[in-house]
Write an enzyme that holds these catalytic residues in place. Structure first.
Site, PDB file in Angstrom:
ATOM      1  CG  MET A 131      27.660 -11.914  13.168  1.00  0.00           C
ATOM      2  SD  MET A 131      28.316 -13.188  14.264  1.00  0.00           S
ATOM      3  CE  MET A 131      26.896 -13.451  15.335  1.00  0.00           C
ATOM      4  CD  GLU A 132      21.487 -12.007  11.180  1.00  0.00           C
ATOM      5  OE1 GLU A 132      20.849 -13.062  11.056  1.00  0.00           O
ATOM      6  OE2 GLU A 132      21.427 -11.310  12.203  1.00  0.00           O
TER       7      GLU A 132
END
Length: 420
Positions: free
Chosen positions: A148-149
């Site tokens: 996600m990051e």
């Protein structure tokens, strides 16, 4: 993403203010504008802004000295610091808060991201498993946050952290927060965890492969590979251990799932599914809540029901670990994406209930109008800001109950039109 301003470096102006403030004189080379720069061509408004920015940096440097930051660190950090207009444009426009949850999840938990994640997890398995065993956080959760990051380390951001935080502090909307993060970033430089030119990240100052804010880096980053540096930019062992340490110290409960998709019985009181009312999973089962495959609900002693897309979308039973993920990023869409991506990486099922894709996301202006209308009718949603939070959802539920609608707390165009 990083935009060079049209003016010459703020360093030349900073030198004057540093002398006034009693700081060290910057190097001669730093005081000279680049050869291809022409101050006469700088827009007057930009020149005035850069003068104010330099004064802000000088004032902040005084604060930093008092907090123990030495002159060498200040010199390294602020010698070429620049105001970045793009940072202020991006502030407040996070995708987690401006898109429908299904649109957000379509990209966050795409088939491509799942396949890439399974491959990257296989490559990083020793480091991920070591962090999982040490801190009690599942490997798939760590990999999901990694995905996600930064898309598993492929996009960590290219904006200088010092410049981004200085810009946010100077801009003023979140000055107190930005000043605290900027001071933390200076401490990281002073500790020699990372050189200034390699301290890169997002527009908001988040850094490394799992996007730690500087204050979180100081509190939770771990030197897992034993090289004497906490390197969340280049060391996978450090990245995974730091992320797991953050979650463990933020309340992660080993052996418990984040949650799961569930079915609600016909006629269920949707006002109970606000994500806040907590009960043992057995109590929800007694109300007719069931797992999608008919197996017993997970033994969560402190769980809640969540309807991220309202009455027409999927329902989720969420536990304490879901709330821990919110400590990483306080967005329901984000936390749901982490849980579902981790589930997919482990070979689990995707969301089975259809999303109400015919519903359109309300614009910021429409949400402001909705909040204003709710307040006018006596359903307090707080100060209108165009962002849907707990107060707005609670106000929507109270209004829905007053007119006999399912109290799911979800903002729709139909609801806005009815209020108006």
């Amino acid at each position: 993403m990083y935009q060079t301003p049209s003016c010459f470096s703020v360093t030349a102006l900073l030198t004057i203010f540093a002398l006034v403030a009693g700081g060290a004189t910057l190097s001669a080379s730093a005081q000279t504008p680049p050869a291809n720069s022409s101050p006469a061509a700088v827009a007057p408004d930009d020149a005035k802004r850069d003068q104010r920015f330099a004064r802000w940096i000088a004032d902040f440097s005084t604060t930093a000295r008092a907090a123990g930051i030495n002159e060498a660190t200040l010199q390294s950090a602020f010698e070429g610091v620049r105001f970045i207009p793009r940072v202020t444009e991006l502030d407040g426009a996070q995708a987690e808060f401006t898109r429908t949850v299904w649109d957000y999840l379509d990209s966050a938990v795409s088939a491509q991201r799942v396949v890439r994640g399974q491959d990257r997890l296989l490559q990083a398995r020793p480091a991920v498993d070591a962090a999982a065993a040490r801190y009690g956080v599942p490997a798939e959760i760590l990999a999901a946050i990694w995905g996600m990051e930064s898309n598993y380390g492929s996009n960590t951001g290219d904006i200088p952290t010092i410049d981004a935080l200085a810009t946010l502090g100077f801009e003023g909307r979140r000055e107190a927060w930005a000043r605290g993060q900027l001071l933390a970033a200076l401490k990281i430089l002073q500790n020699r965890d990372i050189p200034r030119e390699q301290m890169l990240g997002s527009w908001a100052g988040a850094m490394g492969q799992t996007q730690f804010l500087p204050s979180n880096f100081l509190a939770y980053a771990v030197d897992a590979d034993g090289d004497g540096r906490r390197d969340i930019w280049g060391s996978i062992p450090d990245v995974m251990a730091s992320t797991a340490n953050f979650l463990a110290r933020s309340g992660w409960q080993a052996g418990q799932p984040w949650g799961q998709e569930v079915r609600l019985p016909p006629g269920f009181d949707l006002a109970l599914a606000d994500g806040e009312q907590r009960r043992p999973a057995g109590a929800w089962a007694n109300l007719g809540v069931r797992s999608m495959d008919g197996t017993p609900l997970p033994a969560l002693s402190d769980s809640a029901l969540l309807l991220p897309a309202g009455a027409r979308g999927p329902a989720f039973l969420i536990g304490p670990n879901f709330r821990t993920i919110l400590r990483y990023n306080n967005s329901t869409s984000y936390a749901l994406a982490v849980g579902l991506l981790a589930q997919a990486l482990a070979g689990g099922a995707a969301v089975q209930t259809s999303w109400p894709r015919d519903l359109q996301a309300l614009s910021r202006g429409q949400l402001l109008a909705l909040q204003t209308a709710l307040n006018t009718r006596g359903f307090d949603s707080g100060t209108p800001d165009g962002m849907v939070g707990p107060a707005t959802r609670s106000a929507i539920r109270r209004y829905q109950q007053s007119v006999g609608l399912p109290a799911d707390g979800y903002p729709t165009l139909e609801l806005l039109q009815r209020l108006q």
